[in-house]
Design a protein around this motif. Structure first.
Motif, PDB file in Angstrom:
ATOM      1  N   VAL A 437       0.845  -1.196   0.000  1.00  0.00           N
ATOM      2  CA  VAL A 437       0.000   0.000   0.000  1.00  0.00           C
ATOM      3  C   VAL A 437       0.887   1.255   0.000  1.00  0.00           C
ATOM      4  CG1 VAL A 437      -1.737   1.344   1.263  1.00  0.00           C
ATOM      5  CG2 VAL A 437      -1.828  -1.165   1.337  1.00  0.00           C
ATOM      6  N   ALA A 438       0.536   2.224  -0.832  1.00  0.00           N
ATOM      7  CA  ALA A 438       1.184   3.533  -0.741  1.00  0.00           C
ATOM      8  C   ALA A 438       0.177   4.529  -0.177  1.00  0.00           C
ATOM      9  CB  ALA A 438       1.659   3.985  -2.116  1.00  0.00           C
ATOM     10  N   VAL A 439       0.654   5.363   0.739  1.00  0.00           N
ATOM     11  CA  VAL A 439      -0.174   6.413   1.326  1.00  0.00           C
ATOM     12  C   VAL A 439       0.266   7.731   0.696  1.00  0.00           C
ATOM     13  CG1 VAL A 439      -0.835   7.595   3.453  1.00  0.00           C
ATOM     14  CG2 VAL A 439      -0.323   5.120   3.485  1.00  0.00           C
ATOM     15  N   ILE A 440      -0.706   8.496   0.187  1.00  0.00           N
ATOM     16  CA  ILE A 440      -0.390   9.730  -0.537  1.00  0.00           C
ATOM     17  C   ILE A 440      -1.216  10.873   0.039  1.00  0.00           C
ATOM     18  CG2 ILE A 440      -0.345  10.831  -2.833  1.00  0.00           C
ATOM     19  CD1 ILE A 440      -0.533   7.898  -3.986  1.00  0.00           C
ATOM     20  N   GLN A 441      -0.541  11.969   0.364  1.00  0.00           N
ATOM     21  CA  GLN A 441      -1.279  13.157   0.798  1.00  0.00           C
ATOM     22  C   GLN A 441      -0.626  14.418   0.224  1.00  0.00           C
ATOM     23  OE1 GLN A 441      -1.043  14.972   4.746  1.00  0.00           O
ATOM     24  NE2 GLN A 441      -3.237  14.682   4.997  1.00  0.00           N
ATOM     25  N   GLY A 442      -1.266  15.006  -0.803  1.00  0.00           N
ATOM     26  CA  GLY A 442      -0.816  16.282  -1.329  1.00  0.00           C
ATOM     27  C   GLY A 442      -1.504  17.421  -0.573  1.00  0.00           C
ATOM     28  N   GLY A 443      -1.275  18.639  -1.043  1.00  0.00           N
ATOM     29  CA  GLY A 443      -1.835  19.806  -0.367  1.00  0.00           C
ATOM     30  C   GLY A 443      -3.359  19.771  -0.322  1.00  0.00           C
ATOM     31  N   ASP A 444      -4.001  19.339  -1.441  1.00  0.00           N
ATOM     32  CA  ASP A 444      -5.468  19.290  -1.476  1.00  0.00           C
ATOM     33  C   ASP A 444      -6.010  18.355  -0.416  1.00  0.00           C
ATOM     34  OD1 ASP A 444      -5.251  20.983  -3.562  1.00  0.00           O
ATOM     35  OD2 ASP A 444      -5.786  19.521  -5.117  1.00  0.00           O
ATOM     36  N   GLU A 445      -5.422  17.155  -0.394  1.00  0.00           N
ATOM     37  CA  GLU A 445      -5.889  16.179   0.600  1.00  0.00           C
ATOM     38  C   GLU A 445      -5.656  16.701   2.014  1.00  0.00           C
ATOM     39  OE1 GLU A 445      -5.191  13.919  -3.131  1.00  0.00           O
ATOM     40  OE2 GLU A 445      -3.831  15.155  -1.929  1.00  0.00           O
ATOM     41  N   ALA A 446      -4.488  17.300   2.226  1.00  0.00           N
ATOM     42  CA  ALA A 446      -4.191  17.831   3.555  1.00  0.00           C
ATOM     43  C   ALA A 446      -5.245  18.850   3.952  1.00  0.00           C
ATOM     44  CB  ALA A 446      -2.797  18.456   3.576  1.00  0.00           C
ATOM     45  N   GLY A 447      -5.639  19.711   2.981  1.00  0.00           N
ATOM     46  CA  GLY A 447      -6.664  20.718   3.258  1.00  0.00           C
ATOM     47  C   GLY A 447      -8.001  20.088   3.612  1.00  0.00           C
ATOM     48  N   ARG A 448      -8.290  18.952   2.968  1.00  0.00           N
ATOM     49  CA  ARG A 448      -9.567  18.269   3.243  1.00  0.00           C
ATOM     50  C   ARG A 448      -9.479  17.325   4.432  1.00  0.00           C
ATOM     51  NH1 ARG A 448      -9.762  17.801  -2.547  1.00  0.00           N
ATOM     52  NH2 ARG A 448      -8.922  15.696  -2.544  1.00  0.00           N
ATOM     53  N   GLY A 449      -8.262  17.152   4.991  1.00  0.00           N
ATOM     54  CA  GLY A 449      -8.101  16.201   6.106  1.00  0.00           C
ATOM     55  C   GLY A 449      -8.197  14.763   5.651  1.00  0.00           C
ATOM     56  N   THR A 450      -7.749  14.491   4.415  1.00  0.00           N
ATOM     57  CA  THR A 450      -7.847  13.129   3.886  1.00  0.00           C
ATOM     58  C   THR A 450      -6.462  12.632   3.444  1.00  0.00           C
ATOM     59  OG1 THR A 450      -8.201  13.863   1.624  1.00  0.00           O
ATOM     60  CG2 THR A 450     -10.167  13.571   2.998  1.00  0.00           C
ATOM     61  N   VAL A 451      -6.397  11.352   3.139  1.00  0.00           N
ATOM     62  CA  VAL A 451      -5.228  10.782   2.459  1.00  0.00           C
ATOM     63  C   VAL A 451      -5.744   9.838   1.375  1.00  0.00           C
ATOM     64  CG1 VAL A 451      -3.673  10.883   4.459  1.00  0.00           C
ATOM     65  CG2 VAL A 451      -5.043   8.832   4.059  1.00  0.00           C
ATOM     66  N   VAL A 452      -4.892   9.572   0.385  1.00  0.00           N
ATOM     67  CA  VAL A 452      -5.234   8.601  -0.650  1.00  0.00           C
ATOM     68  C   VAL A 452      -4.452   7.325  -0.387  1.00  0.00           C
ATOM     69  CG1 VAL A 452      -5.005   8.075  -3.108  1.00  0.00           C
ATOM     70  CG2 VAL A 452      -5.813  10.337  -2.374  1.00  0.00           C
ATOM     71  N   LEU A 453      -5.134   6.188  -0.437  1.00  0.00           N
ATOM     72  CA  LEU A 453      -4.462   4.898  -0.321  1.00  0.00           C
ATOM     73  C   LEU A 453      -4.432   4.239  -1.687  1.00  0.00           C
ATOM     74  CD1 LEU A 453      -5.992   3.294   2.918  1.00  0.00           C
ATOM     75  CD2 LEU A 453      -4.048   4.863   2.677  1.00  0.00           C
ATOM     76  N   LYS A 454      -3.262   3.785  -2.084  1.00  0.00           N
ATOM     77  CA  LYS A 454      -3.116   3.121  -3.369  1.00  0.00           C
ATOM     78  C   LYS A 454      -2.812   1.649  -3.073  1.00  0.00           C
ATOM     79  CE  LYS A 454      -0.524   4.017  -7.616  1.00  0.00           C
ATOM     80  NZ  LYS A 454      -1.656   4.190  -8.541  1.00  0.00           N
TER      81      LYS A 454
END
Lengths: 494, 494
Positions: A437-454
């Motif tokens: 699994v890769a965990v990804i958090q760019g500025g947009d996600e950080a602003g929304r309080g989320t992360v993307v899991l791949k």
């Protein structure tokens, strides 16, 4: 004149004949040794870890000459000009310890030992100058009950690491029976045991080659000698046809069951006291094992087992894997021996002058590992860590907290610590690490309080069987709340 | 003339400076290393096991002379006259591997390694020529996030082996700050870094001795030099009182919390670019750790940590155990350091010519084991196996079946394999083995289908506080049905 060269850089090379072990090479061997240690422990054996370095005189067998120690060991002189060397097996150090600590150790002393040994031999494919041994020995127990116990333990050890019953056989023989046969054949004189030593050596080596040379080759070696395909001549033992027949009969003495084999051996050694004692010992061992439930599907008497080493004095044993593999040339063949041992009574006497009975077994760690890989019991790709990627290097502390949260929940996880500029490199790294699994958090996600899991495993599976369009349409990734990180990763890993 | 002596027997002795490890010495160390490996694994580190033998040129630091390699390592020449040696630490082999396999390894490469290393040094009490190291390093990660991660992992490792929070402290400093202080004090010239190398070496060693020499001793070494009690003179760095004051101020820069300490350090290195960079790195590390929950009760910035090794180039760290023990003289003192490490950027460059950033930590295995024993976390007598005694040597198969039954139920058990004639010796053996239970079956019991269980732990407790008569009247033993053997032994062990 040429200018002085600037100092050459050192070569980054493992010394010739040595190698390094990475990742699962290390963990799989460790898991196997741990499982075997568990069995040894349950049988009452205690661990012993001797130093890697011994005095050459304690090691024995190898003697130093003036310039450097003989071939066979890696040795050097210490500040007192004493020759020291790396141990070449785990038995010689045990003999030294048994003598040195004889007043403190329990007697009998059951010990196991696992660790590297070193041999100063010509390296070759699959032959290294450092390799692991895994031994168990009982010192101070004269009874063949000790030998029987070792055989049972060896059987248990093979099963516990993943060799199923039916895929191995512990084969037992007794040097005393062989000596009885030698006596009957006229190459052992009980009143003068030194006589015919050379002939017996040739007989022993000939028997050990039955697999390779076949019946006719062994007969030639027992008799006048043998010329091989290259024309090289090997001297024979000089036995007459009648004498050779007796020895050949010994190797063919195996019958349908242990009792019949013993009866046949008894016939063969008629008239030899030592031979009859040997048969009696084999029968006792078989009875003890049978009573514990070790029938001939696990352990059997087999007169063709002799073991090469000269120092065995009684029972000898060997564990053979009976399933077939394909060798380098694509031919089917049996996997063969992974362990051997036997009773040796003179190694401690070297130090103390007093005979101390001893028996033990050594498991060939690398061969057993190879067998487990051949059986598909090991060698699977181990899953890598969850990789927390870095989209914004100013927020390293955030990424590190994500990895810490995962680890605190028992999930293997790390932050990508290379140069984060090229995101593709991060995913390549995750791939090389077999990351699930890769965990990804760019500025947009950080602003929304989320992360993307791949989901990299699912992603790889999709990629294998899908066109680029399909793959893009089904990205194996989800956007989740940062606070659900642990729960969602756990779900993906399940 | 005297007659030739008969050949002398070899001495049964561990070579000088080496030792053997028995029983719980082995298993306790193994348990500790397994627990640490678990933590390292969870952080994404992969195991690496290099060969014990390296070429001397790859090891570096130690150069061979004609007769024998320099002091420090155990070395010898191979058949090609190349000098080989046993590794003296686990960092030099890592640098070699990182260079040799740089195209295959993931980058960054996180690896851990555990195993013996060898030093050809004068042995002393508690100082051996072979000892274990337990390292974790990250190669190829320039960011101080890698250093912060190592500190967090070290903290976790100490807790997982049984050092409770509050009993240890990971202290962090940065060589760049020290270099900044050197610059301000006038013993580092950024435009000519080679200048004042000797003076800086003296300053470094002086700082490292603060504990032992106190304020005045260190000031003497920073200035003109110091004469010790024996009259021996150690050359000083030749700093003026003003210069020395700056250095002393650095060591006293620790404040109530990390922010205050950083502010003080920033004052001290005003004007030094490298110094300010170092303070910034310390602040970054502190922030990252704080965000992961590692507050100053576990990891703190402490300017008095410098670490002796010359090759550190950035953050340095040290784990100290803060509880008190009694030393050999009966004085209370803090247990002290059990681990240290830092960032070093030049070890791989030796091979490749390219700078490769690296940082890592080494745990002092023996000192940490000693600490755990001092805390009572280890060193308890491990229970021995159940001993099946031998009353009638013709019924060995029966006794062996009993042991097998117990083992098959997961209970550690063995048959007494010494000479069974003297039953007292069997009980002495059971005692030496710390056996909890002895199983006894004479002819009468065999006839009745029973066995006697002797509770040796209860027996010992009774014997401690009882007269012989009482002890005899309350033998801690029961006669049970043979078929209940496993269940009854299990009850006794519970």
């Amino acid at each position: 004149m040429a200018k002085d060269k600037s100092p050459r850089r050192p070569r980054a090379e493992t010394p010739k004949g040595f190698r390094d072990y990475f990742g699962t090479d290390v963990t799989e061997r460790k898991a196997m040794l741990d499982a075997i240690a568990d069995v040894y422990h349950r049988y009452g054996f205690d661990p012993l870890e001797t130093s890697a370095v011994e005095t050459v005189e304690a090691l024995g067998k190898f003697l130093p000459d003036v310039d450097r120690p003989n071939e066979g060991v890696f040795g050097w002189q210490d500040e007192d000009d004493q020759w020291l060397a790396l141990r070449y097996d785990l038995t010689a150090p045990l003999a030294r310890v048994a003598a040195q600590f004889r007043n403190d150790l329990p007697s009998p002393y059951r010990r196991y030992a696992m660790g590297p040994v070193w041999r100063n031999e010509k390296p070759g494919p699959g032959r290294f100058r450092q390799f692991y041994q895994c031994d168990a020995d009982t010192v101070g127990a004269p009874s063949v009950a000790a030998d029987a116990e070792i055989c049972a333990m060896l059987s248990d050890a093979l099963e516990v690491v993943g060799i199923p019953r039916g895929d191995y056989l512990v084969r037992v023989n007794n040097r005393k029976v062989l000596n009885g046969v030698m006596e009957v054949a006229g190459v052992l004189d009980p009143s003068n045991p030194e006589r015919f030593t050379e002939e017996r050596g040739i007989v022993l080596r000939a028997i050990d080659k039955l697999d390779r040379l076949g019946d006719a080759g062994v007969r030639a070696l027992l008799g006048a000698g043998r010329k091989d395909e290259s024309g090289d001549f090997t001297k024979g033992a000089g036995l007459s046809a009648e004498q050779a027949e007796i020895v050949m009969g010994f190797m063919a003495a195996k019958r349908a069951d242990g009792a019949a084999t013993a009866a046949r051996l008894r016939e063969l050694v008629t008239g030899s006291a030592i031979g009859l004692e040997g048969v009696q010992e084999l029968e006792t061992i078989a009875e003890m094992l049978d009573r514990q439930g070790y029938a001939s599907d696990r352990i059997e008497v087999d007169p063709s087992v002799v073991r090469g080493l000269g120092y065995y004095t009684g029972p000898v044993f060997e564990a053979e894997l009976t399933f077939e593999i394909f060798d380098e040339k694509g031919h089917k063949r049996q996997f063969g021996s992974v362990s051997g041992g036997g009773r040796y009574d003179d190694l401690v006497r070297r130090f103390t002058g007093q005979a101390v009975p001893a028996t033990g077994v050594s498991i060939g760690v690398d061969r057993l590992l190879a067998a487990l890989r051949a059986k598909g019991r090991m060698g699977a790709e181990a899953p890598g860590p969850v990789i927390v990627t870095v989209m914004d290097r100013d927020r390293m502390a955030d990424y590190m907290s994500m990895a810490a949260d995962l680890r605190n929940a028992g999930i293997r996880a790390e932050v990508y610590l290379g140069n984060p500029k090229n995101f593709g490199n991060q995913l390549k790294y995750a791939d090389k690490r077999h990351s699930p699994v890769a965990v990804i958090q760019g500025g947009d996600e950080a602003g929304r309080g989320t992360v993307v899991l791949k989901d990299l495993i699912l992603g790889a599976r999709i990629a294998e069987g899908a066109s680029l369009e399909e793959w893009k349409a089904r990205p194996a990734q989800v956007e989740i709340a940062r606070s659900d990180l642990v729960a969602e990763v756990r779900k993906m890993l399940a």
